[in-house]
Design a protein around this motif. Structure first.
Motif, PDB file in Angstrom:
ATOM      1  N   UNK A 197      47.223  29.927  33.195  1.00  9.14           N
ATOM      2  CA  UNK A 197      45.723  30.103  33.662  1.00  9.14           C
ATOM      3  C   UNK A 197      44.970  30.692  32.504  1.00  9.14           C
ATOM      4  N   UNK A 198      44.314  29.926  31.611  1.00  8.95           N
ATOM      5  CA  UNK A 198      43.620  30.552  30.521  1.00  8.95           C
ATOM      6  C   UNK A 198      42.676  31.538  30.609  1.00  8.95           C
ATOM      7  N   UNK A 199      42.807  32.502  29.761  1.00  5.15           N
ATOM      8  CA  UNK A 199      42.084  33.808  29.765  1.00  5.15           C
ATOM      9  C   UNK A 199      40.528  33.537  29.659  1.00  5.15           C
ATOM     10  N   UNK A 200      39.625  34.411  30.406  1.00  5.56           N
ATOM     11  CA  UNK A 200      38.368  34.076  30.588  1.00  5.56           C
ATOM     12  C   UNK A 200      37.681  35.250  31.185  1.00  5.56           C
ATOM     13  N   UNK A 201      36.685  36.004  30.618  1.00  5.30           N
ATOM     14  CA  UNK A 201      36.303  37.078  31.217  1.00  5.30           C
ATOM     15  C   UNK A 201      36.789  38.307  30.916  1.00  5.30           C
ATOM     16  N   UNK A 202      36.311  39.515  31.629  1.00  3.16           N
ATOM     17  CA  UNK A 202      36.765  40.786  31.110  1.00  3.16           C
ATOM     18  C   UNK A 202      37.733  41.507  32.230  1.00  3.16           C
ATOM     19  N   UNK A 203      38.012  40.870  33.435  1.00  3.79           N
ATOM     20  CA  UNK A 203      38.888  41.387  34.224  1.00  3.79           C
ATOM     21  C   UNK A 203      40.174  40.529  34.381  1.00  3.79           C
ATOM     22  N   UNK A 204      41.179  41.056  34.860  1.00  2.53           N
ATOM     23  CA  UNK A 204      42.218  40.414  35.230  1.00  2.53           C
ATOM     24  C   UNK A 204      42.307  39.788  36.441  1.00  2.53           C
ATOM     25  N   UNK A 205      42.131  38.352  36.456  1.00  2.00           N
ATOM     26  CA  UNK A 205      41.718  37.727  38.077  1.00  2.00           C
ATOM     27  C   UNK A 205      43.040  37.818  38.799  1.00  2.00           C
ATOM     28  N   UNK A 206      43.793  38.740  39.143  1.00  2.66           N
ATOM     29  CA  UNK A 206      45.047  38.658  39.951  1.00  2.66           C
ATOM     30  C   UNK A 206      45.093  38.031  41.052  1.00  2.66           C
ATOM     31  N   UNK A 207      44.231  37.945  41.977  1.00  3.16           N
ATOM     32  CA  UNK A 207      44.309  37.075  43.299  1.00  3.16           C
ATOM     33  C   UNK A 207      44.125  35.638  42.894  1.00  3.16           C
ATOM     34  N   UNK A 208      43.202  35.488  42.007  1.00  2.00           N
ATOM     35  CA  UNK A 208      43.113  33.892  41.407  1.00  2.00           C
ATOM     36  C   UNK A 208      44.417  33.488  40.926  1.00  2.00           C
ATOM     37  N   UNK A 209      45.016  34.270  40.294  1.00  2.94           N
ATOM     38  CA  UNK A 209      46.274  33.774  39.671  1.00  2.94           C
ATOM     39  C   UNK A 209      47.429  33.525  40.930  1.00  2.94           C
ATOM     40  N   UNK A 210      47.386  34.721  41.774  1.00  2.00           N
ATOM     41  CA  UNK A 210      48.291  34.377  42.879  1.00  2.00           C
ATOM     42  C   UNK A 210      47.786  33.161  43.769  1.00  2.00           C
TER      43      UNK A 210
END
Length: 528
Positions: A309-322
Motif C-alpha cells: 500500500x503506497x504511502x500517502x498522507x501524514x498518518x499511518x492508515x493502520x486500519x486501512x492496511x488491515x
C-alpha cells in the motif's frame, strides 16, 4: 505470448505496444503511439534492428541461429497492428513457419524473437523499421553506441543483458542514473500532481467524502485522510496458497519499513499462510524487494501474500492496511495480530485443531490468544506454557502492556489462564483489544482511526455489539518483542491536538455504533 496477441486480445483492440519488463522510458510513450500513423500497406509490426551479431551467426564456432533478415530484429519493443495481422492470417502464418524451422533447428534460443525473425525473413513487407533510439539494447556484444550520437537523444533503454547495470557502455553511468532516478519516483506525484486526474475515480471518491468536512475543523486532517484511496499492489511477490483446508487459518499483519526486520523471525514461528499489508513509498518497495530476494527464509515461503500500500498522507492508515490484508485472506479463518508479536512455536497447528473444537465456523465466537511481552532484545523463546509461566514468575516476561495500558488485556483474565486447561469465556470490558482468531466474514476495521489509538478497540467493540463471544485459548500465546516507539505514538504523546481529535473520533464512532445496533450499543456511549 507475444505471438498470440492478435488472437488473445479482444477483437475490438486494433493496435498494441508490447514491452519487455526490462526497459526504461526516457520519453513520453505517446511519441511511440504516433509512429503507428506512418505504417503503410501491410506493415503490421514495428521493430528496432538487433544490435548484436547474434543472427549473423558469428559469435562462436558452429553457432546456428534462426533465420533472420540481416541482423534481425529485437522484440523488446514491438508495435503490433492487430487488425492487419488478423486480416493476413497471422496465427496460421507464424505457426507454419515455426513448425518448418523446428524440424531442423529443434528449439528456439531467444523465444518469440526467433519466430518473429523467421516470419519476417520470408515476409519482409510486414516490418516497419523503428529508429534505433526506441530500443537501445545494452546486451553483451552489442553495437548500440553506433546508432546514436548523444545519450539525451534516446527514447527507450533496454537492459537485455544478464549483467543488467554492470554492462559495458560509454554512457552506462547516464543509463544507470536514469534507472535509479526512476526507482526513486513517488508514484503519487505521477498519479496526482503531474497530470491532475480530476476525473479519476479515486479523486472523485475523496471529493465526495470531503464535502462533509470543512478546513476550519480542527480535525480536518484526520477526517480527510480517512477518505484517501491508496495505490495498492496486491501480491507483490510470487504467491501460492497450496490448497486450503476447512479449518485453515491465515495470519493477518500490517507493517511499515521500520518493522521489516521482524519478517524472517516471524516466518520461523508461523508456517501457515500469511497476509501482510506493507505501507511503503515507491523507493521503499524496491528496498523491500531487494531485502526479500536476499533472504533465503523469505524466498522459500510461497504462502505469504505481500500487498504494498503506497504511502500517502501524514498518518499511518493502520486500519486501512488491515482491511487490505483481510481482503486477500483465502482461508475460512484468520488470526488478527501485529508484526511485532512472535507466535508460540506450533501455534498454527494448534489453532487448526482449536477452530473445529470451538465450532468457530457456525458460531459467533472470537478465540483470544493471550499476549505477553518482553523488554529484552535477546530472549530465549519459551517452548511451552510451562516455560512461559516460569519466565513470568522470574520477571523475564510480563502480560502485554501491564505497565502502561493494563485495561487493553485485563479481561483475558491471566490469573485464570495460568491454570486453565480448557477454553473459557470472558466478557467484553472497556478498552479491550485482544488478538483474536475469527471467521473471515466479520466486519472490517473502522478506517477513521489512523496512527495510534483505538484502532483495535473499536473493532472489538463492534464484534461485541454483534454478539460475538470471546473465548480464551488455554494453551496459546504470543509474545511482543521490544522496538523503538513508532512515529505515530510519538505524535500522540506530544500533540494535544492529536489526542483531542482521537477523543472526537471515538465519540463519533460510539454514536454511529449506537445508531447501527440500537439498544444493544447504548452501553458504549458511556465509555471514555
Amino acid at each position: 505470448m507475444k505471438l498470440t496477441l492478435p488472437k488473445t486480445l479482444p477483437a475490438q483492440i486494433n493496435k498494441v505496444i508490447v514491452l519487455d519488463t526490462d526497459v526504461t522510458f526516457a520519453t513520453d510513450i505517446a511519441e511511440l503511439w504516433k509512429i503507428f500513423r506512418v505504417l503503410r500497406g501491410k506493415q503490421a509490426i514495428g521493430l528496432v534492428e538487433n544490435q548484436s551479431d547474434w543472427y549473423l551467426g558469428k559469435l562462436w564456432k558452429n553457432h546456428r541461429p534462426w533465420p533472420a533478415l540481416g541482423r534481425g530484429f529485437n522484440t523488446g519493443v514491438i508495435l503490433l497492428d492487430l487488425k492487419m495481422l488478423r486480416e493476413i492470417g497471422w496465427m496460421q502464418m507464424w505457426r507454419l513457419i515455426a513448425e518448418k524451422e523446428l524440424m531442423s533447428i529443434l528449439a528456439v534460443s531467444l523465444a518469440d524473437q526467433d519466430i518473429f525473425n523467421a516470419v519476417i525473413k520470408q515476409h519482409d513487407y510486414l516490418v516497419y523499421r523503428l529508429p534505433c533510439q526506441w530500443n537501445v539494447q545494452l546486451s553483451m556484444n552489442t553495437q548500440s553506441e553506433q546508432c546514436y550520437s548523444e545519450a539525451s537523444d534516446l527514447k527507450i533503454i533496454h537492459w537485455n543483458s544478464p549483467m543488467k547495470l554492470k554492462v559495458k557502455n560509454k554512457h552506462v553511468e547516464f543509463f544507470r542514473n536514469m534507472y535509479l532516478t526512476f526507482l526513486e519516483y513517488d508514484g503519487n506525484l505521477l498519479r496526482r500532481e503531474l497530470f491532475g486526474c480530476s476525473n479519476g475515480t479515486s479523486n472523485q471518491t475523496q471529493e465526495v467524502g470531503l464535502s462533509d468536512h470543512t478546513e476550519d475543523d480542527d480535525c480536518y486532517d484526520f477526517r480527510s485522510e480517512k477518505e484517501l484511496i491508496h495505490r495498492t499492489h496486491l501480491y507483490y511477490l510470487d504467491f501460492k496458497d497450496g490448497g486450503v483446508s476447512e479449518d485453515d487459518v491465515t495470519l493477518v499483519l500490517q507493517l511499515s519499513m521500520d518493522r521489516l526486520q521482524m519478517l524472517e523471525m516471524l516466518c520461523k514461528h508461523w508456517e501457515g499462510p500469511i497476509a501482510i499489508a506493507l505501507y511503503m513509498s515507491d523507493a521503499e518497495a524496491q528496498q523491500f524487494l531487494r531485502y526479500a530476494m536476499g533472504s533465503e527464509t523469505i524466498m522459500a515461503r510461497k504462502n505469504i501474500g505481500y500487498h504494498i500500500v503506497y504511502r500517502e498522507g501524514q498518518f499511518y492508515p493502520v486500519n486501512y492496511l488491515r482491511n487490505v490484508a483481510v481482503s486477500q485472506v483465502r482461508t475460512p479463518f484468520m488470526f488478527l495480530s501485529d508484526i511485532d508479536f512472535l507466535p508460540m512455536y506450533g501455534l498454527y497447528e494448534y489453532l487448526k485443531k482449536a477452530i473445529p473444537m470451538a465450532e468457530l465456523g457456525s458460531q459467533k465466537k472470537a478465540l483470544v490468544v493471550p499476549a505477553f511481552e518482553t523488554q529484552r532484545y535477546r530472549l530465549k523463546f519459551p517452548k511451552s506454557k510451562t516455560e512461559l509461566l516460569s519466565m513470568l514468575d522470574m520477571g523475564t516476561l510480563f502480560t502485554f502492556r501491564y505497565h502502561v495500558w493494563p485495561k487493553g488485556h485485563e479481561p483475558t483474565n491471566f490469573a485464570k489462564w495460568r491454570t486453565a486447561t480448557t477454553p473459557y469465556t470472558v466478557l467484553w470490558e472497556q478498552d479491550f483489544e485482544p488478538y483474536i482468531v475469527v471467521r473471515k466474514d466479520i466486519p472490517g476495521y473502522d478506517q477513521r482511526f489512523l496512527g495510534f489509538g483505538w484502532n483495535k478497540v473499536s473493532h472489538i467493540m463492534e464484534l461485541d455489539a454483534q454478539g460475538y463471544e470471546f473465548v480464551v485459548l488455554p494453551n496459546a500465546f504470543i509474545i511482543h518483542m521490544p522496538h523503538a516507539p513508532s512515529f505515530d505514538i510519538a505524535k500522540f504523546r506530544s500533540s494535544s491536538l492529536y489526542r483531542k481529535c482521537l477523543k472526537v473520533l471515538k465519540g463519533e464512532f460510539q454514536r454511529d455504533l449506537s445508531k447501527k445496533y440500537g439498544i444493544k450499543a447504548l452501553k458504549y456511549l458511556s465509555v471514555e
